[in-house]
Design a protein around this motif. Structure first.
Motif, PDB file in Angstrom:
ATOM      1  N   THR A   1       0.710  -1.248  -0.078  1.00 17.77           N
ATOM      2  CA  THR A   1       0.036   0.149   0.012  1.00 17.77           C
ATOM      3  C   THR A   1       0.641   1.203   0.004  1.00 17.77           C
ATOM      4  OG1 THR A   1       0.027   0.092   2.503  1.00 17.77           O
ATOM      5  CG2 THR A   1      -1.855  -1.304   1.268  1.00 17.77           C
ATOM      6  N   ARG A   2       2.213   1.191  -0.147  1.00 18.48           N
ATOM      7  CA  ARG A   2       2.912   2.325   0.325  1.00 18.48           C
ATOM      8  C   ARG A   2       2.726   3.485  -0.958  1.00 18.48           C
ATOM      9  NH1 ARG A   2       3.979   4.424   4.552  1.00 18.48           N
ATOM     10  NH2 ARG A   2       6.116   4.266   5.072  1.00 18.48           N
ATOM     11  N   ARG A   3       2.496   3.178  -1.953  1.00 19.89           N
ATOM     12  CA  ARG A   3       2.150   4.110  -3.066  1.00 19.89           C
ATOM     13  C   ARG A   3       0.816   4.741  -2.840  1.00 19.89           C
ATOM     14  NH1 ARG A   3       5.341   1.605  -7.953  1.00 19.89           N
ATOM     15  NH2 ARG A   3       7.220   1.241  -6.810  1.00 19.89           N
ATOM     16  N   LEU A   4      -0.179   4.451  -2.093  1.00 15.31           N
ATOM     17  CA  LEU A   4      -1.499   4.706  -2.371  1.00 15.31           C
ATOM     18  C   LEU A   4      -1.493   6.386  -1.503  1.00 15.31           C
ATOM     19  CD1 LEU A   4      -3.795   1.664  -1.025  1.00 15.31           C
ATOM     20  CD2 LEU A   4      -3.431   2.410  -3.447  1.00 15.31           C
ATOM     21  N   PRO A   5      -2.398   6.963  -2.032  1.00 13.70           N
ATOM     22  CA  PRO A   5      -2.371   8.247  -1.476  1.00 13.70           C
ATOM     23  C   PRO A   5      -3.365   8.291  -0.211  1.00 13.70           C
ATOM     24  CG  PRO A   5      -3.761   8.287  -3.007  1.00 13.70           C
ATOM     25  CD  PRO A   5      -3.144   6.896  -3.104  1.00 13.70           C
ATOM     26  N   VAL A   6      -2.836   7.595   0.915  1.00 10.28           N
ATOM     27  CA  VAL A   6      -3.700   7.165   2.113  1.00 10.28           C
ATOM     28  C   VAL A   6      -2.705   7.633   3.292  1.00 10.28           C
ATOM     29  CG1 VAL A   6      -5.119   5.959   3.388  1.00 10.28           C
ATOM     30  CG2 VAL A   6      -5.166   5.605   1.032  1.00 10.28           C
ATOM     31  N   ALA A   7      -2.952   8.562   3.991  1.00  5.29           N
ATOM     32  CA  ALA A   7      -2.211   8.774   5.137  1.00  5.29           C
ATOM     33  C   ALA A   7      -1.899   7.624   6.088  1.00  5.29           C
ATOM     34  CB  ALA A   7      -2.693   9.719   6.327  1.00  5.29           C
ATOM     35  N   PRO A   8      -0.814   7.458   6.626  1.00  8.16           N
ATOM     36  CA  PRO A   8      -0.631   6.096   7.600  1.00  8.16           C
ATOM     37  C   PRO A   8      -1.586   6.136   8.709  1.00  8.16           C
ATOM     38  CG  PRO A   8       1.539   7.281   7.124  1.00  8.16           C
ATOM     39  CD  PRO A   8       0.364   7.998   6.439  1.00  8.16           C
ATOM     40  N   GLU A   9      -1.872   7.066   9.368  1.00  6.44           N
ATOM     41  CA  GLU A   9      -2.633   7.109  10.217  1.00  6.44           C
ATOM     42  C   GLU A   9      -4.186   6.443   9.944  1.00  6.44           C
ATOM     43  OE1 GLU A   9      -1.349   9.704   9.655  1.00  6.44           O
ATOM     44  OE2 GLU A   9      -0.429  10.469  11.354  1.00  6.44           O
ATOM     45  N   ARG A  10      -4.620   6.953   8.823  1.00  2.00           N
ATOM     46  CA  ARG A  10      -6.031   6.280   8.228  1.00  2.00           C
ATOM     47  C   ARG A  10      -5.836   4.889   7.904  1.00  2.00           C
ATOM     48  NH1 ARG A  10     -10.465   9.116   6.830  1.00  2.00           N
ATOM     49  NH2 ARG A  10     -11.942   7.819   5.755  1.00  2.00           N
ATOM     50  N   LEU A  11      -4.646   4.672   7.030  1.00  2.00           N
ATOM     51  CA  LEU A  11      -4.426   3.196   6.781  1.00  2.00           C
ATOM     52  C   LEU A  11      -4.279   2.156   7.864  1.00  2.00           C
ATOM     53  CD1 LEU A  11      -3.820   1.599   4.282  1.00  2.00           C
ATOM     54  CD2 LEU A  11      -1.547   1.992   4.710  1.00  2.00           C
ATOM     55  N   MET A  12      -3.885   2.602   8.990  1.00  2.00           N
ATOM     56  CA  MET A  12      -3.654   1.548  10.185  1.00  2.00           C
ATOM     57  C   MET A  12      -4.916   1.660  10.831  1.00  2.00           C
ATOM     58  SD  MET A  12      -0.930   0.197  10.077  1.00  2.00           S
ATOM     59  CE  MET A  12      -1.475  -0.909  11.605  1.00  2.00           C
ATOM     60  N   ASP A  13      -5.737   2.731  10.819  1.00  2.31           N
ATOM     61  CA  ASP A  13      -7.023   2.813  11.397  1.00  2.31           C
ATOM     62  C   ASP A  13      -7.930   1.807  10.654  1.00  2.31           C
ATOM     63  OD1 ASP A  13      -8.986   3.838  13.188  1.00  2.31           O
ATOM     64  OD2 ASP A  13      -9.937   4.651  11.530  1.00  2.31           O
ATOM     65  N   LEU A  14      -7.830   1.944   9.509  1.00  2.00           N
ATOM     66  CA  LEU A  14      -8.548   0.768   8.772  1.00  2.00           C
ATOM     67  C   LEU A  14      -8.225  -0.413   8.736  1.00  2.00           C
ATOM     68  CD1 LEU A  14     -10.799   0.694   6.209  1.00  2.00           C
ATOM     69  CD2 LEU A  14      -8.565   0.514   4.626  1.00  2.00           C
ATOM     70  N   LEU A  15      -6.943  -0.729   8.615  1.00  2.00           N
ATOM     71  CA  LEU A  15      -6.379  -2.233   8.697  1.00  2.00           C
ATOM     72  C   LEU A  15      -6.836  -2.772  10.040  1.00  2.00           C
ATOM     73  CD1 LEU A  15      -3.311  -2.063   6.647  1.00  2.00           C
ATOM     74  CD2 LEU A  15      -5.382  -2.759   5.871  1.00  2.00           C
ATOM     75  N   SER A  16      -6.727  -2.098  10.979  1.00  2.00           N
ATOM     76  CA  SER A  16      -6.864  -2.469  12.464  1.00  2.00           C
ATOM     77  C   SER A  16      -8.391  -2.648  12.726  1.00  2.00           C
ATOM     78  CB  SER A  16      -6.363  -1.775  13.408  1.00  2.00           C
ATOM     79  OG  SER A  16      -6.839  -0.292  13.394  1.00  2.00           O
ATOM     80  N   ASP A  17      -9.297  -2.274  11.840  1.00  2.00           N
ATOM     81  CA  ASP A  17     -10.649  -2.341  11.941  1.00  2.00           C
ATOM     82  C   ASP A  17     -11.262  -3.441  11.269  1.00  2.00           C
ATOM     83  OD1 ASP A  17     -13.158  -1.422  13.266  1.00  2.00           O
ATOM     84  OD2 ASP A  17     -13.472  -0.019  11.339  1.00  2.00           O
TER      85      ASP A  17
END
Ligand SMILES: NC(=O)c1ccc[n+]([C@@H]2O[C@H](COP(=O)([O-])OP(=O)(O)OC[C@H]3O[C@@H](n4cnc5c(N)ncnc54)[C@H](OP(=O)(O)O)[C@@H]3O)[C@@H](O)[C@H]2O)c1
Length: 293
Positions: free
Chosen positions: A189-205
């Motif tokens: 996912t590193r090239r997606l334009p999603v902030a790390p906080e938002r990405l981790m919030d999503l994945l952990s949910d």
């Protein structure tokens, strides 16, 4: 009750603090004395031997078999006098055979022994919300249960001594794989334009996450931005130690663990490039950006 805690590392400190909070008279001993002094409300024992004298129930939470050997069987060890009537509860994560040998040594000195490796880290330990994976004889386990239940939200008596250690491996194995799998998912996912906080919030949910992911998500997000993961509750070295023990146990049972063996190699690479003392989710952050290093 008079309780002694041997090993005031991350877990031992939280366990001692919890036992003091629920009203026990707690004595503590640690190889490095400064850490023991930091447990507010505990009495300091000068040696493991003195700890045994000051307590009826002695809990140990130590790194590995060598540490257990030194603390139980050393010259001023927990077992350096008769321990008749005393109950020992070991909460370390070690091989089943180590717990079996320890139980025999305690019984030879007249004491009772129960193993209780735990699921959960320092936060649950401090709140009495660990998962206790108990091995021991029924009478000893019944004696240990009231104390263990003040540390654990769930109490599983798996069978004789050694059974708890096997269950602990079963709890930890998918978790060790999870941190590596998360790192690989993040690498995608590193090239997606999603902030790390938002990405981790999503994945952990999501259902792909381990329960601990929600707690550690902000720390992983911070690392993805080059920052600090926050307090270390379990480190890369601890993960490597546990996986090596799982691989050894599997070999002795004629079982193969291909995913875990590969995961162990990935953790060892993380250790070489970061540090064994780093928070365990550093594995995810390292593998997320490995292509760039
Ligand atoms: N942290 C977690 O989230 C977690 C969760 C579940 C289970 N566990 C298990 O619980 C146990 C303790 O973990 P921890 O995270 O509290 O580890 P830790 O913070 O590294 O503490 C390890 C403890 O073992 C002592 N020790 C190590 N080698 C020794 C030796 N040769 N002689 C005497 N004492 C020795 C250390 O003493 P010094 O302070 O003098 O080094 C310290 O008190 C481990 O078996 C671990 O796998 C940990």
């Amino acid at each position: 009750m008079r309780i002694g805690v041997a090993g005031i590392g991350k877990m031992g400190a939280a366990i001692a603090a919890r036992l003091i909070e629920v009203g026990h008279q707690v004595a503590v001993w640690n190889r490095t004395p400064g850490k023991a002094k930091a447990v507010a409300g505990a009495r300091l024992a000068a040696s493991p031997f003195e700890l045994t004298q000051r307590a009826d129930v002695i809990i140990s939470s130590l790194t590995d078999a060598a540490a257990l050997d030194a603390v139980y069987k050393g010259p001023e060890g927990l077992l350096s006098s008769s321990v008749a009537g005393k109950l020992f509860i070991d909460m370390s994560t070690v091989l089943p055979a180590t717990e079996v040998a320890l139980a025999e040594a305690v019984r030879a000195k007249g004491g009772a022994f129960v193993e209780c490796p735990v699921g959960g880290s320092t936060g649950p330990a401090r709140q009495g919300k660990l998962i206790g994976l108990v091995g021991g004889d029924a009478n000893d386990v019944a004696r240990a249960k009231p104390v263990i239940e003040q540390l654990c939200r769930r109490f599983e008596h798996a069978g004789p001594v050694g059974s708890g250690a096997v269950l602990k491996f079963a709890v930890n194995l998918p978790l060790m794989v999870y941190w590596q799998a998360l790192g690989e998912a993040l690498a995608l996912t590193r090239r997606l334009p999603v902030a790390p906080e938002r990405l981790m919030d999503l994945l952990s949910d999501t259902s792909g996450a381990a329960t601990i992911a929600k707690v550690r998500a902000p720390g992983v997000a911070a690392m993805l931005k080059g920052g600090d993961p926050g307090p270390v509750t379990f480190n890369v070295d601890g993960g490597i130690k546990d996986m090596k023990a799982m691989v050894a146990e599997a070999k002795s049972r004629g079982v193969t663990l291909p995913v875990l063996e590969q995961t162990l190699a990935c953790y060892e690479e993380t250790k070489r490039h970061r540090s064994g003392a780093a928070e365990i989710s550093t594995v995810s952050a390292y593998w997320a950006d490995r292509g760039k290093q």
